[in-house]
Design a protein around this motif. Sequence first.
Motif, PDB file in Angstrom:
ATOM      1  N   GLU A 154      -3.693  -0.789   7.626  1.00 22.96           N
ATOM      2  CA  GLU A 154      -2.343  -1.301   7.375  1.00 22.96           C
ATOM      3  C   GLU A 154      -2.414  -2.371   6.285  1.00 22.96           C
ATOM      4  O   GLU A 154      -3.415  -3.080   6.179  1.00 22.96           O
ATOM      5  CB  GLU A 154      -1.753  -1.899   8.654  1.00 22.96           C
ATOM      6  CG  GLU A 154      -1.493  -0.898   9.753  1.00 22.96           C
ATOM      7  CD  GLU A 154      -0.364   0.049   9.411  1.00 22.96           C
ATOM      8  OE1 GLU A 154       0.600  -0.370   8.752  1.00 22.96           O
ATOM      9  OE2 GLU A 154      -0.461   1.215   9.802  1.00 22.96           O
ATOM     10  N   LEU A 200       4.502  -0.994   3.291  1.00 25.34           N
ATOM     11  CA  LEU A 200       3.942   0.354   3.274  1.00 25.34           C
ATOM     12  C   LEU A 200       4.962   1.278   2.624  1.00 25.34           C
ATOM     13  O   LEU A 200       6.084   1.430   3.125  1.00 25.34           O
ATOM     14  CB  LEU A 200       3.618   0.824   4.694  1.00 25.34           C
ATOM     15  CG  LEU A 200       3.001   2.212   4.816  1.00 25.34           C
ATOM     16  CD1 LEU A 200       1.687   2.307   4.028  1.00 25.34           C
ATOM     17  CD2 LEU A 200       2.771   2.558   6.282  1.00 25.34           C
ATOM     18  N   LEU A 201       4.570   1.852   1.482  1.00 26.30           N
ATOM     19  CA  LEU A 201       5.440   2.768   0.740  1.00 26.30           C
ATOM     20  C   LEU A 201       5.040   4.191   1.078  1.00 26.30           C
ATOM     21  O   LEU A 201       3.864   4.549   0.990  1.00 26.30           O
ATOM     22  CB  LEU A 201       5.295   2.522  -0.766  1.00 26.30           C
ATOM     23  CG  LEU A 201       5.565   1.100  -1.246  1.00 26.30           C
ATOM     24  CD1 LEU A 201       5.270   0.982  -2.734  1.00 26.30           C
ATOM     25  CD2 LEU A 201       6.996   0.711  -0.940  1.00 26.30           C
ATOM     26  N   ARG A 202       6.036   4.988   1.464  1.00 27.57           N
ATOM     27  CA  ARG A 202       5.788   6.378   1.832  1.00 27.57           C
ATOM     28  C   ARG A 202       6.733   7.258   1.033  1.00 27.57           C
ATOM     29  O   ARG A 202       7.937   6.993   1.001  1.00 27.57           O
ATOM     30  CB  ARG A 202       6.007   6.570   3.326  1.00 27.57           C
ATOM     31  CG  ARG A 202       5.162   5.614   4.159  1.00 27.57           C
ATOM     32  CD  ARG A 202       5.658   5.431   5.550  1.00 27.57           C
ATOM     33  NE  ARG A 202       7.062   5.029   5.539  1.00 27.57           N
ATOM     34  CZ  ARG A 202       7.905   5.264   6.525  1.00 27.57           C
ATOM     35  NH1 ARG A 202       7.529   5.902   7.595  1.00 27.57           N
ATOM     36  NH2 ARG A 202       9.148   4.858   6.462  1.00 27.57           N
ATOM     37  N   PRO A 203       6.228   8.300   0.400  1.00 26.38           N
ATOM     38  CA  PRO A 203       7.083   9.155  -0.423  1.00 26.38           C
ATOM     39  C   PRO A 203       8.277   9.703   0.360  1.00 26.38           C
ATOM     40  O   PRO A 203       8.133  10.209   1.465  1.00 26.38           O
ATOM     41  CB  PRO A 203       6.154  10.287  -0.856  1.00 26.38           C
ATOM     42  CG  PRO A 203       4.780   9.743  -0.702  1.00 26.38           C
ATOM     43  CD  PRO A 203       4.845   8.750   0.438  1.00 26.38           C
ATOM     44  N   ARG A 259       0.847  -1.199   0.000  1.00 24.23           N
ATOM     45  CA  ARG A 259       0.000   0.000   0.000  1.00 24.23           C
ATOM     46  C   ARG A 259       0.881   1.247   0.000  1.00 24.23           C
ATOM     47  O   ARG A 259       2.008   1.220   0.467  1.00 24.23           O
ATOM     48  CB  ARG A 259      -0.897   0.035   1.237  1.00 24.23           C
ATOM     49  CG  ARG A 259      -1.843  -1.134   1.375  1.00 24.23           C
ATOM     50  CD  ARG A 259      -3.004  -1.029   0.393  1.00 24.23           C
ATOM     51  NE  ARG A 259      -3.969  -2.089   0.594  1.00 24.23           N
ATOM     52  CZ  ARG A 259      -3.982  -3.241  -0.059  1.00 24.23           C
ATOM     53  NH1 ARG A 259      -3.050  -3.496  -0.934  1.00 24.23           N
ATOM     54  NH2 ARG A 259      -4.923  -4.136   0.166  1.00 24.23           N
ATOM     55  N   ARG A 260       0.310   2.345  -0.495  1.00 30.21           N
ATOM     56  CA  ARG A 260       1.010   3.632  -0.490  1.00 30.21           C
ATOM     57  C   ARG A 260       0.542   4.523   0.643  1.00 30.21           C
ATOM     58  O   ARG A 260       0.998   5.640   0.792  1.00 30.21           O
ATOM     59  CB  ARG A 260       0.828   4.331  -1.825  1.00 30.21           C
ATOM     60  CG  ARG A 260       1.583   3.624  -2.942  1.00 30.21           C
ATOM     61  CD  ARG A 260       1.468   4.357  -4.225  1.00 30.21           C
ATOM     62  NE  ARG A 260       0.173   4.029  -4.832  1.00 30.21           N
ATOM     63  CZ  ARG A 260      -0.150   4.284  -6.074  1.00 30.21           C
ATOM     64  NH1 ARG A 260       0.694   4.919  -6.854  1.00 30.21           N
ATOM     65  NH2 ARG A 260      -1.316   3.936  -6.547  1.00 30.21           N
ATOM     66  N   GLY A 261      -0.368   4.018   1.447  1.00 27.27           N
ATOM     67  CA  GLY A 261      -0.869   4.778   2.585  1.00 27.27           C
ATOM     68  C   GLY A 261      -1.712   3.875   3.462  1.00 27.27           C
ATOM     69  O   GLY A 261      -1.957   2.720   3.134  1.00 27.27           O
ATOM     70  N   THR A 262      -2.181   4.434   4.566  1.00 24.94           N
ATOM     71  CA  THR A 262      -2.970   3.641   5.511  1.00 24.94           C
ATOM     72  C   THR A 262      -4.428   4.085   5.555  1.00 24.94           C
ATOM     73  O   THR A 262      -5.145   3.765   6.497  1.00 24.94           O
ATOM     74  CB  THR A 262      -2.357   3.730   6.917  1.00 24.94           C
ATOM     75  OG1 THR A 262      -2.294   5.106   7.310  1.00 24.94           O
ATOM     76  CG2 THR A 262      -0.991   3.096   6.967  1.00 24.94           C
ATOM     77  N   PRO A 305      10.614   2.090   2.756  1.00 27.89           N
ATOM     78  CA  PRO A 305       9.407   1.275   2.954  1.00 27.89           C
ATOM     79  C   PRO A 305       9.418   0.629   4.339  1.00 27.89           C
ATOM     80  O   PRO A 305      10.473   0.335   4.901  1.00 27.89           O
ATOM     81  CB  PRO A 305       9.510   0.198   1.876  1.00 27.89           C
ATOM     82  CG  PRO A 305      10.550   0.652   0.923  1.00 27.89           C
ATOM     83  CD  PRO A 305      11.438   1.599   1.656  1.00 27.89           C
ATOM     84  N   ARG A 356      10.592   8.269   1.967  1.00 22.29           N
ATOM     85  CA  ARG A 356      11.017   7.534   3.161  1.00 22.29           C
ATOM     86  C   ARG A 356      11.172   6.063   2.822  1.00 22.29           C
ATOM     87  O   ARG A 356      10.567   5.575   1.871  1.00 22.29           O
ATOM     88  CB  ARG A 356       9.977   7.717   4.262  1.00 22.29           C
ATOM     89  CG  ARG A 356       9.933   9.179   4.692  1.00 22.29           C
ATOM     90  CD  ARG A 356       8.734   9.573   5.492  1.00 22.29           C
ATOM     91  NE  ARG A 356       8.467   8.790   6.675  1.00 22.29           N
ATOM     92  CZ  ARG A 356       7.370   8.944   7.384  1.00 22.29           C
ATOM     93  NH1 ARG A 356       6.472   9.840   7.049  1.00 22.29           N
ATOM     94  NH2 ARG A 356       7.157   8.201   8.444  1.00 22.29           N
TER      95      ARG A 356
END
Length: 120
Positions: free
Chosen positions: A64, A103-106, A57-60, A110, A108
């Motif tokens: 999760e 979890l992928l966060r721009p 996922r790219r967000g929560t 994973p 930052r």
Amino acid sequence: MTTAAQEVGAFGERLAERFLVERGMTILDRNWRCSHGELDLVARQGDCLVFCEVKTRRGTGFGEPVEAVSWRKAARLRRLAAAWLAGHGQSAPDVRIDVVGILLRPGRPPIVRHIAGVGS
């Protein structure tokens, strides 16, 4: 043609594979399909066969990544594991269903969360 969601999923599966290998697992199969569905990764850890579902996922906003595996999905994964075992003439003293959430966060790194033995 692949969609952005498919690319995110494929990236997550590659990351999960690397994560599992770094923890001593041997990957036996990737994206195995049959009439019941698809297994993302099949691995061996010692005498245990591990059937792994990867959720990226790219967000929560929808929870999760690991929360996407419901009891229904876990039951489906058990059926898929049985089909893989039958189709490959494999057996193992121990069989396990795992989930790897990515979890992928721009900007930052994973976050990788591995849950062993779901739906047991």
